[in-house]
Design a protein around this motif. Structure first.
Motif, PDB file in Angstrom:
ATOM      1  N   ALA A 130       0.835  -1.202   0.000  1.00 54.18           N
ATOM      2  CA  ALA A 130       0.000   0.000   0.000  1.00 54.18           C
ATOM      3  C   ALA A 130       0.869   1.251   0.000  1.00 54.18           C
ATOM      4  N   ARG A 131       1.894   1.264   0.842  1.00 57.17           N
ATOM      5  CA  ARG A 131       2.814   2.413   0.876  1.00 57.17           C
ATOM      6  C   ARG A 131       3.484   2.625  -0.478  1.00 57.17           C
ATOM      7  N   ASP A 132       3.993   1.544  -1.066  1.00 58.07           N
ATOM      8  CA  ASP A 132       4.715   1.668  -2.329  1.00 58.07           C
ATOM      9  C   ASP A 132       3.787   2.031  -3.484  1.00 58.07           C
ATOM     10  N   ALA A 133       2.538   1.561  -3.432  1.00 56.85           N
ATOM     11  CA  ALA A 133       1.562   1.916  -4.463  1.00 56.85           C
ATOM     12  C   ALA A 133       1.326   3.414  -4.479  1.00 56.85           C
ATOM     13  N   VAL A 134       1.242   4.010  -3.295  1.00 58.76           N
ATOM     14  CA  VAL A 134       1.056   5.458  -3.185  1.00 58.76           C
ATOM     15  C   VAL A 134       2.287   6.202  -3.689  1.00 58.76           C
ATOM     16  N   TYR A 135       3.452   5.805  -3.211  1.00 56.27           N
ATOM     17  CA  TYR A 135       4.683   6.488  -3.597  1.00 56.27           C
ATOM     18  C   TYR A 135       4.919   6.430  -5.106  1.00 56.27           C
ATOM     19  N   LEU A 136       4.695   5.266  -5.698  1.00 59.33           N
ATOM     20  CA  LEU A 136       4.936   5.077  -7.126  1.00 59.33           C
ATOM     21  C   LEU A 136       3.862   5.731  -7.986  1.00 59.33           C
ATOM     22  N   SER A 137       2.835   6.293  -7.329  1.00 56.95           N
ATOM     23  CA  SER A 137       1.803   7.062  -8.035  1.00 56.95           C
ATOM     24  C   SER A 137       1.979   8.552  -7.770  1.00 56.95           C
ATOM     25  N   LYS A 138       3.228   8.938  -7.509  1.00 55.15           N
ATOM     26  CA  LYS A 138       3.606  10.339  -7.290  1.00 55.15           C
ATOM     27  C   LYS A 138       3.138  10.874  -5.936  1.00 55.15           C
ATOM     28  N   GLY A 139       2.913   9.962  -4.989  1.00 58.71           N
ATOM     29  CA  GLY A 139       2.501  10.379  -3.660  1.00 58.71           C
ATOM     30  C   GLY A 139       3.644  10.331  -2.666  1.00 58.71           C
ATOM     31  N   PRO A 140       3.335  10.433  -1.370  1.00 61.35           N
ATOM     32  CA  PRO A 140       4.362  10.435  -0.344  1.00 61.35           C
ATOM     33  C   PRO A 140       4.818   9.024  -0.015  1.00 61.35           C
ATOM     34  N   SER A 141       5.896   8.926   0.726  1.00 63.79           N
ATOM     35  CA  SER A 141       6.309   7.672   1.331  1.00 63.79           C
ATOM     36  C   SER A 141       6.347   7.885   2.842  1.00 63.79           C
ATOM     37  N   TRP A 142       6.373   6.805   3.567  1.00 67.04           N
ATOM     38  CA  TRP A 142       6.476   6.874   5.023  1.00 67.04           C
ATOM     39  C   TRP A 142       7.076   5.564   5.510  1.00 67.04           C
ATOM     40  N   GLU A 143       7.625   5.586   6.696  1.00 70.02           N
ATOM     41  CA  GLU A 143       8.187   4.370   7.264  1.00 70.02           C
ATOM     42  C   GLU A 143       7.066   3.513   7.831  1.00 70.02           C
ATOM     43  N   VAL A 144       7.020   2.268   7.435  1.00 73.48           N
ATOM     44  CA  VAL A 144       5.955   1.352   7.847  1.00 73.48           C
ATOM     45  C   VAL A 144       6.430   0.478   9.008  1.00 73.48           C
ATOM     46  N   PRO A 145       5.859   0.632  10.193  1.00 72.95           N
ATOM     47  CA  PRO A 145       6.181  -0.292  11.276  1.00 72.95           C
ATOM     48  C   PRO A 145       5.715  -1.697  10.892  1.00 72.95           C
ATOM     49  N   THR A 146       6.564  -2.687  11.098  1.00 75.30           N
ATOM     50  CA  THR A 146       6.239  -4.062  10.724  1.00 75.30           C
ATOM     51  C   THR A 146       6.354  -4.992  11.930  1.00 75.30           C
ATOM     52  N   GLY A 147       5.981  -6.242  11.712  1.00 77.11           N
ATOM     53  CA  GLY A 147       5.968  -7.211  12.792  1.00 77.11           C
ATOM     54  C   GLY A 147       4.600  -7.861  12.958  1.00 77.11           C
ATOM     55  N   ARG A 148       3.680  -7.538  12.021  1.00 78.89           N
ATOM     56  CA  ARG A 148       2.346  -8.165  12.060  1.00 78.89           C
ATOM     57  C   ARG A 148       2.465  -9.649  11.742  1.00 78.89           C
ATOM     58  N   ARG A 149       1.535 -10.412  12.292  1.00 79.91           N
ATOM     59  CA  ARG A 149       1.418 -11.816  11.932  1.00 79.91           C
ATOM     60  C   ARG A 149       0.056 -12.040  11.278  1.00 79.91           C
ATOM     61  N   ASP A 150      -0.078 -13.145  10.597  1.00 80.67           N
ATOM     62  CA  ASP A 150      -1.273 -13.410   9.799  1.00 80.67           C
ATOM     63  C   ASP A 150      -2.339 -14.136  10.593  1.00 80.67           C
ATOM     64  N   GLY A 151      -3.595 -13.744  10.361  1.00 81.20           N
ATOM     65  CA  GLY A 151      -4.717 -14.416  10.997  1.00 81.20           C
ATOM     66  C   GLY A 151      -5.040 -15.734  10.317  1.00 81.20           C
ATOM     67  N   ARG A 152      -5.878 -16.508  10.968  1.00 83.59           N
ATOM     68  CA  ARG A 152      -6.240 -17.827  10.447  1.00 83.59           C
ATOM     69  C   ARG A 152      -7.710 -17.914  10.055  1.00 83.59           C
ATOM     70  N   ALA A 153      -8.413 -16.792  10.107  1.00 88.85           N
ATOM     71  CA  ALA A 153      -9.845 -16.815   9.803  1.00 88.85           C
ATOM     72  C   ALA A 153     -10.220 -15.656   8.890  1.00 88.85           C
ATOM     73  N   SER A 154     -11.248 -15.884   8.073  1.00 88.56           N
ATOM     74  CA  SER A 154     -11.791 -14.852   7.191  1.00 88.56           C
ATOM     75  C   SER A 154     -13.261 -15.176   6.968  1.00 88.56           C
ATOM     76  N   LEU A 155     -14.145 -14.328   7.491  1.00 88.86           N
ATOM     77  CA  LEU A 155     -15.581 -14.604   7.481  1.00 88.86           C
ATOM     78  C   LEU A 155     -16.336 -13.517   6.734  1.00 88.86           C
ATOM     79  N   ILE A 156     -17.120 -13.902   5.745  1.00 85.60           N
ATOM     80  CA  ILE A 156     -17.847 -12.921   4.948  1.00 85.60           C
ATOM     81  C   ILE A 156     -18.769 -12.066   5.804  1.00 85.60           C
ATOM     82  N   ALA A 157     -19.346 -12.645   6.848  1.00 83.58           N
ATOM     83  CA  ALA A 157     -20.284 -11.907   7.700  1.00 83.58           C
ATOM     84  C   ALA A 157     -19.628 -10.709   8.365  1.00 83.58           C
ATOM     85  N   GLU A 158     -18.320 -10.792   8.606  1.00 82.06           N
ATOM     86  CA  GLU A 158     -17.638  -9.714   9.322  1.00 82.06           C
ATOM     87  C   GLU A 158     -17.333  -8.501   8.440  1.00 82.06           C
TER      88      GLU A 158
END
Length: 326
Positions: A130-158
């Motif tokens: 998302a950050r790089d998509a913005v920057y490469l479209s002539k927008g700003p960049s910013w430092e992205v804090p990382t360390g997220r882990r992936d969830g194990r569920a995805s529910l259409i109702a939510e």
């Protein structure tokens, strides 16, 4: 990574210290992969540079993937999971059917798995993309804090947690507040509509049957209604309209100019003129001689949103394939 990426539009040190403190409180930090996968962000950026050079229209959808992910279950890459025999996933929801760019995420994930197996999460990839998509479209960049882990569920109702295009300002404000985001975050992140397109079906009720009497939304400029009707017929379900006409491939402040002229596609765009704080921000960007304030604010708000409901430490997992759980 090219030098412009490192230098151009990065947030001032004082702001980054503030953001880093906030992110650390969530268990995220800038440079999380410095030791375990030092080239991670470079790999993401180089692939994004290739993608946007040949398919610039993907920038908007890739930015929205991150937004749609974070508003449901937090930023855990649940939007990327496929449905299974026993479960219908978020990506099958009507509000998500127009999202694109899953293949880009998969390609980047494959390259990162080759370089650093089992290290970089799909959730972090989505944030960096998302950050790089913005920057490469002539927008700003910013430092992205990382360390997220992936969830194990995805529910259409939510996916009902996602702000709907027809939301009033109060509904929109409440939706953002539930995610810990402020009114300023709301108006700033709405500026992301400067990139990309929308299916006619998401706003056509404003043109043809706003109150159920075959009328148009009076908050929408009447001349623009005529133009949109010429583009979008009542039965159009796949035809696309630019959210920022004439500038939908460039990240800029033109979106706010469109909103100020009552030409935003969605009710949520028009709603920004109904509140004193958001209206003031819109008007300030219209009058601004350069996008500096918006660019800075967008980076801050993206970091704020990126802190939403993150999984850290031993929570969740690091998916080998972003579309399926391990």
């Amino acid at each position: 990574m090219d030098s412009k990426f490192v230098l151009k539009f990065f947030l001032p040190i004082s702001i980054m210290l503030l953001l880093s403190g906030s992110a650390d409180a969530q268990g995220l930090k800038v440079g999380f992969y410095k030791k375990t996968c030092p080239n991670a962000e470079t790999i993401v950026y180089n692939e994004m540079k290739r993608v946007i050079s040949v398919a610039p229209s993907l920038a908007g959808p890739l930015l929205r993937l991150f937004f749609h992910d974070c508003f449901v279950r937090g930023c855990d890459a649940s939007i990327l999971l496929n449905s299974t025999k026993n479960n219908v996933a978020e990506k099958e929801s009507p509000i998500n059917l127009s999202l694109r760019g899953y293949g880009v995420i998969d390609t980047i994930k494959a390259k990162l798995e080759k370089a650093c197996p089992g290290i970089v999460s799909c959730a972090d990839i989505t944030a960096l993309v998302a950050r790089d998509a913005v920057y490469l479209s002539k927008g700003p960049s910013w430092e992205v804090p990382t360390g997220r882990r992936d969830g194990r569920a995805s529910l259409i109702a939510e996916t009902r947690q996602l702000p709907a295009p027809i939301f009033t300002f109060q509904q929109l404000k409440a939706s953002f507040a539930q995610k810990g985001l402020s009114v300023k975050d709301l108006v700033v992140l709405s500026g992301g509509h400067t990139l990309g397109t929308s299916q006619c079906s998401f706003f056509s009720p404003r043109l043809y049957n706003f109150t159920g009497k075959g009328d148009a939304d009076p908050s929408l400029d009447s001349e623009y209604v005529i133009k949109l009707k010429n583009k979008c017929k009542p039965t159009d379900t796949t035809k696309l309209a630019e959210m920022d006409p004439g500038s939908f491939l460039s990240f800029d402040t033109d979106y706010y100019k469109i909103v100020s002229k009552r030409r935003g596609l969605f009710s949520t765009d028009s709603a920004l003129l109904q509140d004193a704080e958001t209206r003031s921000y819109v008007q300030r960007q219209v009058k601004a001689s350069n996008p500096r304030e918006f660019f800075k604010d967008f980076g801050v708000s993206m970091v704020n949103m990126g802190n939403t409901g993150v999984l850290i430490g031993k929570q969740g997992e690091i998916r080998k394939n972003c579309a399926v759980v391990n």
